[in-house]
Design a protein around this motif. Structure first.
Motif, PDB file in Angstrom:
ATOM      1  N   ALA A 325       0.826  -1.209   0.000  1.00  0.00           N
ATOM      2  CA  ALA A 325       0.000   0.000   0.000  1.00  0.00           C
ATOM      3  C   ALA A 325       0.865   1.265   0.000  1.00  0.00           C
ATOM      4  O   ALA A 325       0.616   2.203  -0.768  1.00  0.00           O
ATOM      5  CB  ALA A 325      -0.927  -0.002   1.217  1.00  0.00           C
ATOM      6  N   ILE A 326       1.882   1.278   0.855  1.00  0.00           N
ATOM      7  CA  ILE A 326       2.791   2.429   0.924  1.00  0.00           C
ATOM      8  C   ILE A 326       3.498   2.640  -0.411  1.00  0.00           C
ATOM      9  O   ILE A 326       3.641   3.780  -0.885  1.00  0.00           O
ATOM     10  CB  ILE A 326       3.828   2.229   2.050  1.00  0.00           C
ATOM     11  CG1 ILE A 326       3.148   2.307   3.416  1.00  0.00           C
ATOM     12  CG2 ILE A 326       4.942   3.267   1.968  1.00  0.00           C
ATOM     13  CD1 ILE A 326       4.042   1.877   4.573  1.00  0.00           C
ATOM     14  N   SER A 327       3.921   1.543  -1.034  1.00  0.00           N
ATOM     15  CA  SER A 327       4.635   1.631  -2.302  1.00  0.00           C
ATOM     16  C   SER A 327       3.767   2.237  -3.398  1.00  0.00           C
ATOM     17  O   SER A 327       4.219   3.077  -4.178  1.00  0.00           O
ATOM     18  CB  SER A 327       5.120   0.242  -2.734  1.00  0.00           C
ATOM     19  OG  SER A 327       6.035  -0.287  -1.811  1.00  0.00           O
ATOM     20  N   LEU A 328       2.510   1.826  -3.456  1.00  0.00           N
ATOM     21  CA  LEU A 328       1.593   2.363  -4.472  1.00  0.00           C
ATOM     22  C   LEU A 328       1.303   3.843  -4.230  1.00  0.00           C
ATOM     23  O   LEU A 328       1.245   4.642  -5.172  1.00  0.00           O
ATOM     24  CB  LEU A 328       0.299   1.551  -4.476  1.00  0.00           C
ATOM     25  CG  LEU A 328       0.425   0.113  -4.998  1.00  0.00           C
ATOM     26  CD1 LEU A 328      -0.883  -0.639  -4.796  1.00  0.00           C
ATOM     27  CD2 LEU A 328       0.815   0.107  -6.470  1.00  0.00           C
ATOM     28  N   LEU A 329       1.134   4.203  -2.966  1.00  0.00           N
ATOM     29  CA  LEU A 329       0.882   5.610  -2.634  1.00  0.00           C
ATOM     30  C   LEU A 329       2.101   6.482  -2.970  1.00  0.00           C
ATOM     31  O   LEU A 329       1.957   7.575  -3.521  1.00  0.00           O
ATOM     32  CB  LEU A 329       0.527   5.744  -1.157  1.00  0.00           C
ATOM     33  CG  LEU A 329      -0.846   5.194  -0.735  1.00  0.00           C
ATOM     34  CD1 LEU A 329      -0.974   5.197   0.780  1.00  0.00           C
ATOM     35  CD2 LEU A 329      -1.954   6.026  -1.376  1.00  0.00           C
ATOM     36  N   LEU A 330       3.280   5.982  -2.626  1.00  0.00           N
ATOM     37  CA  LEU A 330       4.501   6.728  -2.928  1.00  0.00           C
ATOM     38  C   LEU A 330       4.701   6.894  -4.427  1.00  0.00           C
ATOM     39  O   LEU A 330       5.135   7.950  -4.897  1.00  0.00           O
ATOM     40  CB  LEU A 330       5.715   6.021  -2.319  1.00  0.00           C
ATOM     41  CG  LEU A 330       5.882   6.128  -0.807  1.00  0.00           C
ATOM     42  CD1 LEU A 330       7.053   5.276  -0.339  1.00  0.00           C
ATOM     43  CD2 LEU A 330       6.110   7.590  -0.393  1.00  0.00           C
ATOM     44  N   ASP A 331       4.390   5.853  -5.175  1.00  0.00           N
ATOM     45  CA  ASP A 331       4.539   5.929  -6.627  1.00  0.00           C
ATOM     46  C   ASP A 331       3.625   7.002  -7.220  1.00  0.00           C
ATOM     47  O   ASP A 331       4.050   7.778  -8.082  1.00  0.00           O
ATOM     48  CB  ASP A 331       4.221   4.571  -7.255  1.00  0.00           C
ATOM     49  CG  ASP A 331       4.279   4.604  -8.775  1.00  0.00           C
ATOM     50  OD1 ASP A 331       5.395   4.646  -9.319  1.00  0.00           O
ATOM     51  OD2 ASP A 331       3.200   4.602  -9.406  1.00  0.00           O
TER      52      ASP A 331
END
Length: 365
Positions: A325-331
């Motif tokens: 989830a964090i990775s998708l938001l950061l992207d």
């Protein structure tokens, strides 16, 4: 139809490897460190696809290539470095008046932000702030060598490089029981880390040249999933003592190249497209952030009286889900916008400089 110019199976392969490397710090999946070797081979393949023609034709200069790579890697890297620095902040040393420890900590943070290793007396890692940065440092070096030498790298040269680096890597793997080296401050570790980088990246370059002979891409979600499963097997193996070195050799020299070469010719169908794309998106941020985020959460829970190990394997599942989830938001909200902004600044400036030089060479009469 899926885009034949996008290697979606390879994107998913990178994502699977990133997820499995999380287990390196949470469970007994001993061979998950081989994800780094998979990354190196994938990097050589994908970078060759993206930049070979541009560098050979000189439509892309070395400096433009270098800026492009820095812009691609640095936004998430600097964020991960800052998070890691906060997680390992030497609070007790500062309170206890150990100024030397605090000085080394600050210096190591500065070096890490500059993408440089630093010898920290409290830690033998090349990058004591965020240990996984060692592979990115080695990859950046091999990228520079590639960009400079690409116009003159023949197939024979690549084969020689792959052969000799592979022989050294195989010898060390058998003698030492594996190739889990490259991240520490000692000659053996650095030499094996260098060999892993050189072999992997050069192997990826060769695989791309082999792919060009039959570049047709077919749709088969089942075949893509099968290749992901095959590449995941060695990463998920537990320690097998005397056979560990042999397993590493089979994985790096046979399994990974095979999966990448076939994966480049196979894309999932339209229904599975988004899942494979997501796997590619999350791979880099998960690799950079998994240790610092996991360590930070563990320390926070211990501070309030909870031991994360008591909740395993559920705590691990929650960590992985949170990292995705964090990775998708950061992207979406950080990495892509920052890279677009930096690219606009860097390449607008570069075009302006070029126009200035051209106007000086060809002044109006």
């Amino acid at each position: 139809m899926s885009n034949p110019h996008k290697f979606l199976t390879l994107d998913a392969l990178r994502g699977i490897a990133a997820l499995l490397i999380v287990t390196r710090h949470t469970t007994g999946y001993y061979h998950s460190y081989l994800a780094v070797d998979l990354f190196f081979i994938l990097s050589g393949f994908v970078i060759s696809h993206a930049y070979d023609k541009k560098l050979i034709s000189k439509s892309m200069s070395f400096w433009r290539f270098f800026l492009t790579r820095i812009i691609r890697l640095y936004p998430l890297y600097i964020l991960a470095t800052i998070i890691s620095a906060l997680v390992i902040f030497p609070r007790k040393a500062l309170i206890g008046g150990e100024t030397d420890v605090f000085y080394q900590y600050v210096t190591s943070v500065i070096f890490a932000l500059l993408y440089l290793p630093y010898k920290y007396s409290e830690n033998d890692s090349l990058f004591p702030i965020n240990g996984v940065s060692w592979s990115l440092f080695f990859e950046l070096i091999i990228n520079i060598i590639y960009a400079i030498s690409r116009p003159v790298i023949s197939n024979i040269t690549l084969m020689v490089v792959v052969l000799f680096s592979g022989i050294y890597l195989a010898t060390q793997s058998i003698l030492l029981g594996g190739i889990d080296y490259g991240y520490l401050w000692d000659l053996q570790s650095i030499s094996i880390g260098s060999a892993r980088t050189i072999f992997g990246f050069s192997c990826g370059l060769l695989l791309y040249r082999a792919h060009l002979k039959q570049p047709n891409v077919r749709e088969s979600t089942a075949k893509s999933i099968l290749l992901l499963f095959l590449a995941s097997i060695p990463l998920a193996l537990v320690k097998i003592n005397k056979l560990d070195g042999v397993i590493d050799c089979i994985s790096v020299f046979i399994v990974f190249p095979y999966c990448i070469l076939l994966g480049a010719k196979t894309n999932p169908n339209k229904r599975s497209l988004s899942i494979f794309e997501i796997m590619g998106i999350i791979s880099y941020p998960i690799y950079l952030l998994h240790y610092s985020v996991g360590s930070g959460l563990s320390k926070s829970l211990k501070f309030i009286g909870y031991d994360v190990e008591h909740f395993a394997p559920y705590s691990g599942c929650i960590l992985v889900a949170g990292l995705v989830a964090i990775s998708l938001l950061l992207d979406h909200f950080y990495d892509r916008p920052v890279r677009r902004y930096l690219s606009a600044i860097a390449f607008t400036w570069q075009r302006t400089e070029l126009l200035d030089v051209q106007s000086q060479l060809n002044p109006k009469k």
